[in-house]
Design a protein around this motif. Structure first.
Motif, short mmCIF file in Angstrom:
data_model
loop_
_atom_site.label_atom_id
_atom_site.label_comp_id
_atom_site.label_asym_id
_atom_site.label_seq_id
_atom_site.Cartn_x
_atom_site.Cartn_y
_atom_site.Cartn_z
N LEU A 90 0.65 -1.25 0.04
CA LEU A 90 0.00 0.00 0.01
C LEU A 90 0.97 1.33 0.08
N VAL A 91 1.99 1.20 0.67
CA VAL A 91 3.11 2.19 0.61
C VAL A 91 3.40 2.42 -0.89
N ASP A 92 3.74 1.47 -1.70
CA ASP A 92 3.97 1.51 -3.28
C ASP A 92 2.75 2.23 -3.86
N LEU A 93 1.62 1.94 -3.70
CA LEU A 93 0.49 2.49 -4.20
C LEU A 93 0.56 3.96 -3.93
N ALA A 94 0.71 4.27 -2.72
CA ALA A 94 0.43 5.76 -2.07
C ALA A 94 1.62 6.31 -3.03
N GLY A 95 2.71 5.81 -3.13
CA GLY A 95 3.76 6.58 -4.01
C GLY A 95 3.57 6.68 -5.20
N LEU A 96 2.79 5.69 -5.97
CA LEU A 96 2.39 5.77 -7.18
C LEU A 96 1.29 7.03 -7.39
N ARG A 97 0.46 7.19 -6.35
CA ARG A 97 -0.48 8.19 -6.51
C ARG A 97 0.31 9.45 -6.54
N ASP A 98 1.07 9.76 -5.75
CA ASP A 98 1.94 10.96 -5.73
C ASP A 98 2.59 11.18 -7.14
N GLN A 102 1.75 14.07 -9.72
CA GLN A 102 2.81 15.05 -10.34
C GLN A 102 2.87 15.28 -11.76
N GLN A 103 2.25 14.36 -12.23
CA GLN A 103 2.24 14.47 -13.86
C GLN A 103 1.09 14.78 -14.16
N GLY A 104 -0.15 15.29 -13.39
CA GLY A 104 -1.30 15.94 -13.69
C GLY A 104 -2.27 14.87 -13.62
N GLY A 105 -2.25 13.67 -13.47
CA GLY A 105 -3.28 12.52 -13.49
C GLY A 105 -3.92 12.73 -12.50
N ASP A 106 -5.04 11.63 -12.25
CA ASP A 106 -5.94 11.62 -11.33
C ASP A 106 -5.43 10.63 -10.33
N PRO A 107 -4.93 10.86 -9.27
CA PRO A 107 -4.32 9.79 -8.09
C PRO A 107 -5.40 8.95 -7.65
N VAL A 110 -5.71 5.47 -8.86
CA VAL A 110 -4.80 4.34 -8.56
C VAL A 110 -5.47 3.44 -7.41
N ASN A 111 -5.79 2.17 -7.76
CA ASN A 111 -6.34 1.30 -6.84
C ASN A 111 -5.98 -0.04 -6.99
N PRO A 112 -6.09 -0.94 -6.17
CA PRO A 112 -5.55 -2.40 -6.40
C PRO A 112 -6.81 -3.03 -7.45
N VAL A 113 -6.37 -3.99 -8.06
CA VAL A 113 -7.25 -4.14 -9.50
C VAL A 113 -7.96 -5.51 -8.53
N VAL A 114 -7.55 -6.32 -7.76
CA VAL A 114 -8.01 -7.32 -7.13
C VAL A 114 -8.19 -6.93 -5.59
N PRO A 115 -9.59 -7.07 -5.20
CA PRO A 115 -9.63 -6.66 -3.83
C PRO A 115 -8.63 -7.14 -2.74
N VAL A 116 -8.25 -6.49 -1.88
CA VAL A 116 -7.23 -6.61 -0.71
C VAL A 116 -7.83 -6.62 0.60
N GLN A 117 -7.72 -7.76 1.28
CA GLN A 117 -7.96 -7.63 2.74
C GLN A 117 -6.75 -7.60 3.70
N LEU A 118 -6.49 -6.63 4.48
CA LEU A 118 -5.38 -6.52 5.03
C LEU A 118 -5.81 -6.79 6.78
N ILE A 119 -5.20 -7.75 7.18
CA ILE A 119 -5.41 -8.17 8.49
C ILE A 119 -4.31 -7.74 9.24
N VAL A 120 -4.43 -6.84 10.52
CA VAL A 120 -3.22 -6.56 11.35
C VAL A 120 -2.92 -7.62 12.31
N ASP A 121 -2.06 -8.32 12.34
CA ASP A 121 -1.84 -9.50 13.21
C ASP A 121 -0.55 -9.59 13.33
N HIS A 122 0.40 -8.90 13.07
CA HIS A 122 1.83 -9.31 12.93
C HIS A 122 2.69 -8.24 13.95
N SER A 123 1.89 -7.55 14.97
CA SER A 123 2.69 -6.51 15.70
C SER A 123 2.67 -6.69 17.17
#
Length: 209
Positions: A90-98, A102-107, A110-123
């Motif tokens: 998701l950091v990579d996608l956020a960077g791609l949005r930036d 910067q090139q004048g596009g619509d940030p 930029v979204n995942p093509v396949v639905p992503v389920q992020l589960i916070v369990d490794h902290s």
């Protein structure tokens, strides 16, 4: 997304349709369906529903004949991520949005093509235990304090991106949540031909999934 029309049939007793992978396999080799492992049957349905029809016979023969000489596609329904690897993507996608902005596009495009389920369990680091009745609450507070910036970013992605679902910390481990809460077992999807039912499939970023 469904793309093909061959082998698509009404599902008896319902308003749904399905792709008859058994029929497709049996047309190539009678009796082959009964020899396929269940996972290969799910894969066969995936190919019948999504793969290039011109290539489908060759793809299915890879499964039927247990061959590996031809690469063939797989179209998972969803991607299940734990927070460490999922956050990196998701950091990579956020960077791609930036970069797009910067090139004048619509940030927002930029979204995942396949639905992503992020589960916070490794902290979680368990520092309170034993017979302390408040151990869970105390450990969760420590976890939130140590991961404040990271959790803030993850919460932002849930609102900023389409196709991203977040299960926050404190709900359980990834493969447990995937099995008990995230997988519908059978997906139902609307397309131009009606409602189609098909098996759930996913890519998981932990060893259990």
């Amino acid at each position: 997304m469904t793309t093909n029309t061959a082998h698509r049939k009404p599902l008896p007793g319902t308003a749904l349709q399905f792709y008859d992978a058994r029929e497709a396999v049996e047309q190539l080799r009678p009796g082959a369906w009964a020899t396929l492992p269940y996972t290969a049957r799910v894969h066969a349905e995936n190919l019948v529903r999504r793969a290039d029809p011109a290539q489908l016979p060759d793809y299915l023969r890879q499964l039927i004949e247990r061959r590996r000489d031809l690469d063939f596609p797989w179209y998972p329904v969803r991607v299940v991520c734990h927070d460490i690897l999922g956050q990196t993507a998701l950091v990579d996608l956020a960077g791609l949005r930036d970069a797009i902005a910067q090139q004048g596009g619509d940030p927002a495009a930029v979204n995942p093509v396949v639905p992503v389920q992020l589960i916070v369990d490794h902290s979680l680091a368990v520092e309170c235990g034993g017979h302390d009745p408040d151990a869970f609450t105390k450990n969760r507070a420590i976890e939130d304090r140590r991961n404040e910036d990271r959790f803030h970013f993850i919460e932002w992605t849930k609102k900023a991106f389409a196709n991203v679902q977040v299960i926050p910390a404190g709900n359980g481990i990834m493969h447990q949540i995937n099995l008990e809460k995230m997988s519908p077992v059978v997906h139902v999807q609307d397309d131009e031909q009606g409602k189609v039912a098909f098996p759930d499939t996913c890519v998981g970023t932990d060893s259990h999934t």
